[in-house]
Design a protein around this motif. Structure first.
Motif, PDB file in Angstrom:
ATOM      1  N   ASP A   1       0.855  -1.195   0.000  1.00  0.00           N
ATOM      2  CA  ASP A   1       0.000   0.000   0.000  1.00  0.00           C
ATOM      3  C   ASP A   1       0.889   1.242   0.000  1.00  0.00           C
ATOM      4  O   ASP A   1       2.025   1.207   0.480  1.00  0.00           O
ATOM      5  CB  ASP A   1      -0.913   0.007   1.231  1.00  0.00           C
ATOM      6  N   ILE A   2       0.349   2.323  -0.557  1.00  0.00           N
ATOM      7  CA  ILE A   2       1.049   3.612  -0.555  1.00  0.00           C
ATOM      8  C   ILE A   2       0.161   4.601   0.192  1.00  0.00           C
ATOM      9  O   ILE A   2      -1.026   4.725  -0.118  1.00  0.00           O
ATOM     10  CB  ILE A   2       1.331   4.098  -1.987  1.00  0.00           C
ATOM     11  N   ASN A   3       0.721   5.260   1.193  1.00  0.00           N
ATOM     12  CA  ASN A   3      -0.036   6.162   2.059  1.00  0.00           C
ATOM     13  C   ASN A   3       0.522   7.576   1.976  1.00  0.00           C
ATOM     14  O   ASN A   3       1.710   7.767   1.783  1.00  0.00           O
ATOM     15  CB  ASN A   3       0.074   5.697   3.521  1.00  0.00           C
ATOM     16  N   GLU A   4      -0.358   8.544   2.164  1.00  0.00           N
ATOM     17  CA  GLU A   4       0.069   9.940   2.261  1.00  0.00           C
ATOM     18  C   GLU A   4      -0.360  10.436   3.639  1.00  0.00           C
ATOM     19  O   GLU A   4      -1.543  10.419   3.977  1.00  0.00           O
ATOM     20  CB  GLU A   4      -0.588  10.769   1.158  1.00  0.00           C
ATOM     21  N   ILE A   5       0.626  10.842   4.443  1.00  0.00           N
ATOM     22  CA  ILE A   5       0.352  11.317   5.799  1.00  0.00           C
ATOM     23  C   ILE A   5       0.987  12.695   5.950  1.00  0.00           C
ATOM     24  O   ILE A   5       2.208  12.829   5.812  1.00  0.00           O
ATOM     25  CB  ILE A   5       0.905  10.338   6.867  1.00  0.00           C
ATOM     26  N   ASN A   6       0.148  13.695   6.229  1.00  0.00           N
ATOM     27  CA  ASN A   6       0.620  15.081   6.375  1.00  0.00           C
ATOM     28  C   ASN A   6       1.493  15.521   5.198  1.00  0.00           C
ATOM     29  O   ASN A   6       2.535  16.141   5.374  1.00  0.00           O
ATOM     30  CB  ASN A   6       1.377  15.268   7.687  1.00  0.00           C
ATOM     31  N   GLY A   7       1.095  15.145   3.999  1.00  0.00           N
ATOM     32  CA  GLY A   7       1.817  15.550   2.794  1.00  0.00           C
ATOM     33  C   GLY A   7       3.063  14.742   2.489  1.00  0.00           C
ATOM     34  O   GLY A   7       3.768  15.038   1.535  1.00  0.00           O
ATOM     35  N   SER A   8       3.354  13.719   3.288  1.00  0.00           N
ATOM     36  CA  SER A   8       4.528  12.872   3.049  1.00  0.00           C
ATOM     37  C   SER A   8       4.095  11.479   2.625  1.00  0.00           C
ATOM     38  O   SER A   8       3.088  10.954   3.109  1.00  0.00           O
ATOM     39  CB  SER A   8       5.379  12.760   4.312  1.00  0.00           C
ATOM     40  N   LYS A   9       4.863  10.865   1.736  1.00  0.00           N
ATOM     41  CA  LYS A   9       4.557   9.529   1.219  1.00  0.00           C
ATOM     42  C   LYS A   9       5.187   8.476   2.125  1.00  0.00           C
ATOM     43  O   LYS A   9       6.322   8.619   2.578  1.00  0.00           O
ATOM     44  CB  LYS A   9       5.113   9.397  -0.201  1.00  0.00           C
ATOM     45  N   TYR A  10       4.423   7.416   2.384  1.00  0.00           N
ATOM     46  CA  TYR A  10       4.911   6.266   3.145  1.00  0.00           C
ATOM     47  C   TYR A  10       4.406   4.998   2.482  1.00  0.00           C
ATOM     48  O   TYR A  10       3.328   4.975   1.892  1.00  0.00           O
ATOM     49  CB  TYR A  10       4.415   6.307   4.601  1.00  0.00           C
ATOM     50  N   TYR A  11       5.195   3.924   2.630  1.00  0.00           N
ATOM     51  CA  TYR A  11       4.830   2.639   2.051  1.00  0.00           C
ATOM     52  C   TYR A  11       4.525   1.641   3.159  1.00  0.00           C
ATOM     53  O   TYR A  11       5.234   1.573   4.164  1.00  0.00           O
ATOM     54  CB  TYR A  11       5.971   2.098   1.185  1.00  0.00           C
ATOM     55  N   THR A  12       3.452   0.873   2.956  1.00  0.00           N
ATOM     56  CA  THR A  12       3.176  -0.275   3.813  1.00  0.00           C
ATOM     57  C   THR A  12       3.808  -1.470   3.109  1.00  0.00           C
ATOM     58  O   THR A  12       3.560  -1.697   1.919  1.00  0.00           O
ATOM     59  CB  THR A  12       1.655  -0.497   3.981  1.00  0.00           C
ATOM     60  N   ILE A  13       4.615  -2.213   3.848  1.00  0.00           N
ATOM     61  CA  ILE A  13       5.423  -3.277   3.245  1.00  0.00           C
ATOM     62  C   ILE A  13       5.215  -4.565   4.042  1.00  0.00           C
ATOM     63  O   ILE A  13       5.026  -4.548   5.260  1.00  0.00           O
ATOM     64  CB  ILE A  13       6.907  -2.848   3.228  1.00  0.00           C
ATOM     65  N   LYS A  14       5.271  -5.705   3.310  1.00  0.00           N
ATOM     66  CA  LYS A  14       5.027  -6.995   3.954  1.00  0.00           C
ATOM     67  C   LYS A  14       5.772  -8.084   3.194  1.00  0.00           C
ATOM     68  O   LYS A  14       5.865  -8.049   1.967  1.00  0.00           O
ATOM     69  CB  LYS A  14       3.527  -7.267   3.928  1.00  0.00           C
ATOM     70  N   GLY A  15       6.284  -9.055   3.922  1.00  0.00           N
ATOM     71  CA  GLY A  15       6.852 -10.250   3.295  1.00  0.00           C
ATOM     72  C   GLY A  15       5.719 -11.139   2.803  1.00  0.00           C
ATOM     73  O   GLY A  15       4.702 -11.304   3.492  1.00  0.00           O
ATOM     74  N   ASP A  16       5.855 -11.716   1.625  1.00  0.00           N
ATOM     75  CA  ASP A  16       4.800 -12.576   1.062  1.00  0.00           C
ATOM     76  C   ASP A  16       4.452 -13.744   1.978  1.00  0.00           C
ATOM     77  O   ASP A  16       3.307 -14.192   2.021  1.00  0.00           O
ATOM     78  CB  ASP A  16       5.228 -13.133  -0.308  1.00  0.00           C
ATOM     79  N   ASN A  17       5.427 -14.247   2.721  1.00  0.00           N
ATOM     80  CA  ASN A  17       5.223 -15.398   3.589  1.00  0.00           C
ATOM     81  C   ASN A  17       4.880 -14.989   5.024  1.00  0.00           C
ATOM     82  O   ASN A  17       4.741 -15.837   5.893  1.00  0.00           O
ATOM     83  CB  ASN A  17       6.494 -16.271   3.577  1.00  0.00           C
ATOM     84  N   ASN A  18       4.738 -13.704   5.283  1.00  0.00           N
ATOM     85  CA  ASN A  18       4.394 -13.216   6.627  1.00  0.00           C
ATOM     86  C   ASN A  18       2.885 -12.993   6.716  1.00  0.00           C
ATOM     87  O   ASN A  18       2.264 -12.561   5.742  1.00  0.00           O
ATOM     88  CB  ASN A  18       5.126 -11.909   6.932  1.00  0.00           C
ATOM     89  N   GLU A  19       2.325 -13.229   7.890  1.00  0.00           N
ATOM     90  CA  GLU A  19       0.892 -13.030   8.069  1.00  0.00           C
ATOM     91  C   GLU A  19       0.527 -11.563   8.285  1.00  0.00           C
ATOM     92  O   GLU A  19      -0.582 -11.155   7.997  1.00  0.00           O
ATOM     93  CB  GLU A  19       0.389 -13.888   9.228  1.00  0.00           C
ATOM     94  N   VAL A  20       1.458 -10.781   8.815  1.00  0.00           N
ATOM     95  CA  VAL A  20       1.181  -9.363   9.087  1.00  0.00           C
ATOM     96  C   VAL A  20       2.201  -8.497   8.359  1.00  0.00           C
ATOM     97  O   VAL A  20       3.309  -8.927   8.050  1.00  0.00           O
ATOM     98  CB  VAL A  20       1.197  -9.054  10.607  1.00  0.00           C
ATOM     99  N   GLU A  21       1.811  -7.251   8.142  1.00  0.00           N
ATOM    100  CA  GLU A  21       2.708  -6.298   7.490  1.00  0.00           C
ATOM    101  C   GLU A  21       3.859  -5.951   8.428  1.00  0.00           C
ATOM    102  O   GLU A  21       3.805  -6.200   9.633  1.00  0.00           O
ATOM    103  CB  GLU A  21       1.932  -5.054   7.071  1.00  0.00           C
TER     104      GLU A  21
END
Length: 167
Positions: free
Chosen positions: A110-130
């Motif tokens: 996922d790609i997020n914008e928080i207070n005008g700044s870009k952040y990425y949500t990242i996860k391993g394919d084999n992990n259950e949680v981000e």
């Protein structure tokens, strides 16, 4: 007559020796240049390969595989991609995690914008949680190269590196 003949023989002999020396120098120069070329190629390739140290991305790739990457900043001064604009959902990136001492190779989900700044949500394919923290573009070091929809991977060769590093 024999003196002239000896002079001609000596002249031909000297000319032949000079040609042989010239050929030898040419071959030596050619050999040195080929070694320099091999070293340059090895240095460039080593900067574009990353060994996978865990199974968090299985089945996309496995521990011991090598992934081909393009770097944000190379040590020879080039920027191969822009982490602010060139990352999309499903790209696999290498980043400096706040929660792990080594660079992590995981997928952007996922790609997020928080207070005008870009952040990425990242996860391993084999992990259950981000991954536990959002990732800023400044943390991203590289992106795994894809051909079509396939990641560029060299299977299992990285085990040698893992063995040397004791991982």
């Amino acid at each position: 007559m024999s003196k002239k003949r000896n002079n001609r023989k000596n002249k031909k002999k000297n000319q032949k020796e000079l040609e042989d020396t010239s050929k030898s120098k040419y071959h030596l120069t050619k050999e040195i240049l080929s070694y320099v070329l091999i070293i340059v190629i090895a240095v460039i390739l080593s900067a574009h390969l990353n060994v996978v140290v865990s199974g968090s991305m299985e089945p996309s790739f496995y521990r011991g595989d090598i992934v081909a990457i393009e770097n944000v900043h190379t040590y020879y001064g080039m920027q191969e991609f822009d982490p602010y604009n060139d990352i999309k959902i499903n790209d696999v990136v290498v980043y400096d995690a706040q929660w792990y001492p080594e660079p992590v190779i995981h997928r952007v989900i996922d790609i997020n914008e928080i207070n005008g700044s870009k952040y990425y949500t990242i996860k391993g394919d084999n992990n259950e949680v981000e991954d536990p923290y959002l990732v800023s573009p400044e943390q991203i070091r590289a992106k795994v190269i894809t051909i079509g929809d396939n990641l560029l991977i060299i299977p299992k060769i990285g085990y040698i590196t893992l063995w040397f590093r004791g991982l």
